[in-house]
Design a protein around this motif. Structure first.
Motif, PDB file in Angstrom:
ATOM      1  N   THR A 187      18.992  51.643  57.053  1.00 44.09           N
ATOM      2  CA  THR A 187      19.164  50.419  57.851  1.00 44.09           C
ATOM      3  C   THR A 187      17.976  49.485  57.663  1.00 44.09           C
ATOM      4  OG1 THR A 187      19.792  49.559  60.025  1.00 44.09           O
ATOM      5  CG2 THR A 187      18.187  51.318  60.010  1.00 44.09           C
ATOM      6  N   VAL A 188      18.272  48.206  57.651  1.00 42.62           N
ATOM      7  CA  VAL A 188      17.234  47.169  57.615  1.00 42.62           C
ATOM      8  C   VAL A 188      17.423  46.343  58.875  1.00 42.62           C
ATOM      9  CG1 VAL A 188      16.351  45.137  56.409  1.00 42.62           C
ATOM     10  CG2 VAL A 188      17.237  47.066  55.093  1.00 42.62           C
ATOM     11  N   ASN A 189      16.331  46.158  59.613  1.00 39.62           N
ATOM     12  CA  ASN A 189      16.403  45.386  60.852  1.00 39.62           C
ATOM     13  C   ASN A 189      15.633  44.080  60.711  1.00 39.62           C
ATOM     14  OD1 ASN A 189      15.833  48.561  62.225  1.00 39.62           O
ATOM     15  ND2 ASN A 189      17.765  47.472  62.459  1.00 39.62           N
ATOM     16  N   LEU A 190      16.338  42.984  60.898  1.00 40.43           N
ATOM     17  CA  LEU A 190      15.671  41.691  61.010  1.00 40.43           C
ATOM     18  C   LEU A 190      15.608  41.389  62.503  1.00 40.43           C
ATOM     19  CD1 LEU A 190      17.571  39.713  58.220  1.00 40.43           C
ATOM     20  CD2 LEU A 190      15.296  40.716  58.074  1.00 40.43           C
ATOM     21  N   ILE A 191      14.395  41.292  63.026  1.00 37.81           N
ATOM     22  CA  ILE A 191      14.224  41.143  64.474  1.00 37.81           C
ATOM     23  C   ILE A 191      13.495  39.840  64.782  1.00 37.81           C
ATOM     24  CG2 ILE A 191      13.184  42.162  66.543  1.00 37.81           C
ATOM     25  CD1 ILE A 191      13.548  44.901  65.282  1.00 37.81           C
ATOM     26  N   THR A 192      14.089  39.025  65.641  1.00 41.16           N
ATOM     27  CA  THR A 192      13.520  37.717  65.985  1.00 41.16           C
ATOM     28  C   THR A 192      13.438  37.601  67.506  1.00 41.16           C
ATOM     29  OG1 THR A 192      14.707  36.881  64.041  1.00 41.16           O
ATOM     30  CG2 THR A 192      13.713  35.243  65.487  1.00 41.16           C
ATOM     31  N   GLY A 193      12.330  38.051  68.055  1.00 42.43           N
ATOM     32  CA  GLY A 193      12.157  37.984  69.513  1.00 42.43           C
ATOM     33  C   GLY A 193      12.803  39.158  70.220  1.00 42.43           C
ATOM     34  N   PRO A 194      12.609  39.218  71.544  1.00 39.20           N
ATOM     35  CA  PRO A 194      13.178  40.322  72.324  1.00 39.20           C
ATOM     36  C   PRO A 194      14.664  40.116  72.632  1.00 39.20           C
ATOM     37  CG  PRO A 194      11.893  38.890  73.747  1.00 39.20           C
ATOM     38  CD  PRO A 194      11.795  38.314  72.367  1.00 39.20           C
ATOM     39  N   SER A 195      15.287  41.184  73.089  1.00 40.13           N
ATOM     40  CA  SER A 195      16.714  41.208  73.429  1.00 40.13           C
ATOM     41  C   SER A 195      17.046  40.194  74.520  1.00 40.13           C
ATOM     42  CB  SER A 195      17.041  42.621  73.901  1.00 40.13           C
ATOM     43  OG  SER A 195      18.235  42.663  74.629  1.00 40.13           O
ATOM     44  N   ARG A 196      18.266  39.657  74.468  1.00 38.43           N
ATOM     45  CA  ARG A 196      18.683  38.660  75.459  1.00 38.43           C
ATOM     46  C   ARG A 196      20.205  38.565  75.521  1.00 38.43           C
ATOM     47  NH1 ARG A 196      15.594  34.147  72.324  1.00 38.43           N
ATOM     48  NH2 ARG A 196      14.383  36.013  72.014  1.00 38.43           N
ATOM     49  N   SER A 197      20.697  37.944  76.563  1.00 37.23           N
ATOM     50  CA  SER A 197      22.133  37.696  76.678  1.00 37.23           C
ATOM     51  C   SER A 197      22.372  36.464  77.534  1.00 37.23           C
ATOM     52  CB  SER A 197      22.834  38.893  77.323  1.00 37.23           C
ATOM     53  OG  SER A 197      24.200  38.581  77.551  1.00 37.23           O
ATOM     54  N   ALA A 198      23.419  35.734  77.193  1.00 38.41           N
ATOM     55  CA  ALA A 198      23.820  34.599  78.032  1.00 38.41           C
ATOM     56  C   ALA A 198      25.262  34.805  78.480  1.00 38.41           C
ATOM     57  CB  ALA A 198      23.664  33.287  77.275  1.00 38.41           C
ATOM     58  N   ASP A 199      25.676  36.062  78.552  1.00 38.27           N
ATOM     59  CA  ASP A 199      27.083  36.343  78.838  1.00 38.27           C
ATOM     60  C   ASP A 199      27.490  36.045  80.279  1.00 38.27           C
ATOM     61  OD1 ASP A 199      28.141  36.866  76.416  1.00 38.27           O
ATOM     62  OD2 ASP A 199      27.978  39.039  76.535  1.00 38.27           O
ATOM     63  N   ILE A 200      26.528  35.938  81.185  1.00 34.95           N
ATOM     64  CA  ILE A 200      26.882  35.565  82.548  1.00 34.95           C
ATOM     65  C   ILE A 200      26.621  34.069  82.727  1.00 34.95           C
ATOM     66  CG2 ILE A 200      26.470  35.974  85.007  1.00 34.95           C
ATOM     67  CD1 ILE A 200      25.554  38.813  84.290  1.00 34.95           C
TER      68      ILE A 200
END
Ligand code: SF4
Lengths: 222, 467
Positions: A187-200
């Protein structure tokens, strides 16, 4: 047989002639050439400006950045950071860079080299490189760098050498191919900042299922 | 999922009267279009990238069989397995068999519209395998026994009170209306599922032929936990998602997040290339890719081939005045908005979805924002022609649905209205480009802003094009 059926339909739709050597040659050429498509100007800057861009973009993506002059400062900086943030336990990768850290052992920080588990407060891993275009980290899996460390703990600490920062993603793919002899890591992970959601209600909340905080220790010099 | 597209008219009328839905849809209209515009403004090369992406997709589709072959070869070389599924039923069965081989009791799921398309959850459930959705929006919907109304913001039709009620009922915790609190609660609840699951199912945004890799682009990190922790990872993807190389994938990644959420880049872009390697301490032991056709191979070479360029960014629905007025559920099946109006008739039959290609003001905004330049209005017109040829369109169904279609069934009247109306609308909208009151059409404008036509009427353009 589904595959033959699907292929027949595709080939029928495309009116592929019985001799499709020209199509095959076109595909092979594209695969071999690994041609780069248009690369935005933004990603094609001199090294010092790329560094600045990486820092700005990572900041915009809500990553936290701690700049250090040399690798010798790293262990101490992590211990200080842990103390200031009330972190008592750190799970770490076991790559050379992390193995070579000279921990003072002065604080109360307990370290463990293992995969991450539910409940882990913080992890420490090394980035393979940084991509200035969007302030992105590239990490990949291997014996010494379990993937769970990048996703399960509440806080993810990442060591990034400034000398590995490239402009566009394309340079990172090239570096990756060189480093792994052309074979893809699992696996290769491209990570840009911490986890987030706008689902609510489309209101952005930080810290969904991945780390709530991403802290980059950026090493200048060697 | 039951097809409710034939009831589009009723669905739309109810949606327009639904105060809560209208409030929720306000969040969409206030967010996505502005964010996309800002991201596009920051990347001067954006339109050039769109041209390249369109051309590359065309090249891929012309060689689709060959790139799929290369992809399969490299998945196998990485130690994975590829399953080819012609129909939704084939795909459901294949996935269930993999789960049963693993004696799976529960599977965690990352967000995947293809699994909605094949109605996977119900099927697994009926066969004794419990699916747990892990994307926050999908999780909320699963608790409510609801379905996504948008391809990337599945719970966009809900307000926070709905989420609070669902969590309170299922988690048995004190009720909270604070989004941060609700998210923490979901995070905590889902942790145990992530580790307990026997199988993790994700979708794929792209399949890379060169390396046999699949990639998911997510902001939450749920997809990564879903595919890393269980013993078996199943990727469910449609066949048109294949791209030649990592470089080619990169072209689409530059467009996807900007077109979708207006982000510079999605938080987690994760490539998976087969199962755990010798010496690896984590990662799945089994890696399966289930390739779903479900009508797509029939689109190759047809007048709908261009639809296969779609990268599922959602820009077309985010900018669609009809979607913005009636919401995704009105469309009655999995894919809403302009892209759904083209895809749904292909997948469920024009006889079941003939209203959808009519659910448009033909304002052209969808095509204007599509990152791979799919001529959506043109493709909708193709469906209308087909429907007409088959004499499938009762005029009564069209009338009242929209002022537009009411006039469309009366060509003379329509032409008159459209050319007078067109000029009138432009005058009335002024600089805003939208008008909220329109004589003769209060049934329409009571509920939505009529976008001002940007130039000639549809009929004028149609005539010119067909000269
Ligand atoms: S049709 Fe175009 S705009 Fe709509 S989802 Fe697909 S790629 Fe995006």
């Amino acid at each position: 047989m589904s595959k033959a059926d699907i292929f027949n339909r595709i080939r029928g739709g495309l009116h592929v002639p019985s001799d499709d050597s020209a199509r095959r040659a076109a595909v092979q050429a594209r695969l071999d050439a690994r041609k780069r498509n248009l690369i935005p100007q933004r990603a094609q800057l001199p090294a010092d400006e790329l560094l600045r861009l990486f820092i700005d973009m990572a900041d915009e993506a809500a990553a936290e950045l701690i700049e250090l002059h040399s690798a010798a400062e790293l262990a101490g900086a992590i211990e200080n950071w842990a103390q200031e943030n009330g972190i008592a336990h750190l799970v770490t990768a076991s790559d050379e860079q992390i193995n070579n850290l000279e921990w003072s052992g002065n604080g109360t920080l307990v370290r463990e080299e293992r995969v991450a588990q539910v409940g882990d407060e913080a992890s420490l891993t090394s980035a393979f490189c940084g991509i200035a275009e969007t302030g992105t980290l590239m990490l990949y899996s291997g014996e010494e760098s379990p993937t769970t460390l990048n996703f399960l703990p509440d806080t993810h600490l990442v060591v990034l050498r400034a000398s590995t920062i490239v402009g566009p993603y394309e340079d990172a793919w090239q570096m990756l191919r060189q480093a792994t002899g052309g074979s893809m890591p699992r696996t290769v992970n491209l990570i840009t900042g911490p986890s987030r959601s706008a689902d609510i209600e489309q209101k952005l909340q930080m810290g969904a299922h991945g780390p709530r905080r991403l802290v980059i220790f950026l090493l200048h010099g060697e | 999922m039951q097809i409710k597209s034939p009831e589009f008219k009723q669905n739309a009328r109810i949606a327009l009267e639904d105060v809560n839905l209208q409030r929720a849809l306000g969040n969409l209209k206030a967010g996505f279009p502005q964010k996309r515009a800002a991201a596009v403004a920051r990347l001067p090369e954006f339109d050039q990238l769109r041209d390249e992406a369109r051309d590359l997709k065309n090249h891929i589709l012309e060689h689709l069989d060959l790139y799929l072959e290369e992809f399969e070869k490299n998945v196998v070389a990485n130690g994975g397995t590829v399953h080819w599924c012609r129909t939704a039923e084939d795909a459901r069965k294949t996935i269930l068999e993999i789960c049963q081989d693993q004696d799976a009791k529960t599977v965690t799921k990352g967000k995947s519209m293809v699994t909605e398309e094949i109605d996977l959850n119900d099927y697994l459930e009926k066969n004794g395998v419990t699916p747990v959705e892990t994307d926050l929006g999908e999780y909320i919907l699963q608790l409510r026994e609801d379905h996504p109304s948008h391809i990337i913001a599945p719970a966009i039709h809900l307000n926070i009170e709905d989420v609070a009620d669902a969590f309170h009922e299922h988690h048995k915790r004190p009720k909270s209306n604070d989004p941060a609190h609700l998210m923490r609660e979901a995070r905590e609840m889902l942790r145990k599922h992530f580790v307990a699951a026997d199988v993790g199912i994700t979708g794929a945004n792209f399949l890379v032929a060169e390396t046999g890799s699949t990639i998911i682009c997510t902001n939450e990190g749920n997809g990564d936990l879903t595919q890393t922790l269980p013993k078996t990872h199943i990727v469910v993807s449609s066949i048109e998602k294949v791209v030649p190389t990592l470089e080619d994938m990169t072209l689409f990644l530059r467009l996807l997040a900007r077109s979708a959420t207006g982000q510079e880049f999605t938080v987690y872009n994760t490539l998976s290339s087969g199962p755990r390697r010798p010496g690896d301490q984590d990662g799945p032991e089994n890696f399966h890719v289930v390739l779903v056709d479900n009508g797509r191979s029939d689109m190759v070479g047809s007048e709908f081939q261009e639809m296969l360029r779609c990268i599922r960014c959602s820009a077309c629905m985010n900018h669609c005045p009809v979607y913005g007025a009636v919401g995704g559920h009105s469309y009655g099946w999995v894919y809403p908005g302009p892209m759904g109006s083209v895809l749904t008739p292909q997948m469920v039959g024009i006889e079941n979805a003939g209203l959808l290609p009519n659910a448009s003001t033909f304002c052209g905004k969808c095509e204007e924002v599509c990152p791979v330049r799919i001529p959506l209005p043109k493709l909708m017109r193709h469906w209308r022609d087909k429907e007409y040829e088959k004499h499938l369109s009762p005029t009564s169904v069209r009338s009242g649905l929209s002022v537009w279609s009411f006039f469309a069934t009366r060509p003379k009247l329509y032409r008159l209205f459209a050319s007078v109306g067109n000029r009138f609308l432009r005058l009335k909208a002024g600089k805003k480009g939208r008008t909220s009151k329109l004589p003769l059409a209060s049934a329409w404008t009571d509920h939505r802003d009529m976008p001002a036509p940007s130039g000639k009427t549809f009929m004028q353009q149609w005539k010119e094009q067909n000269r």
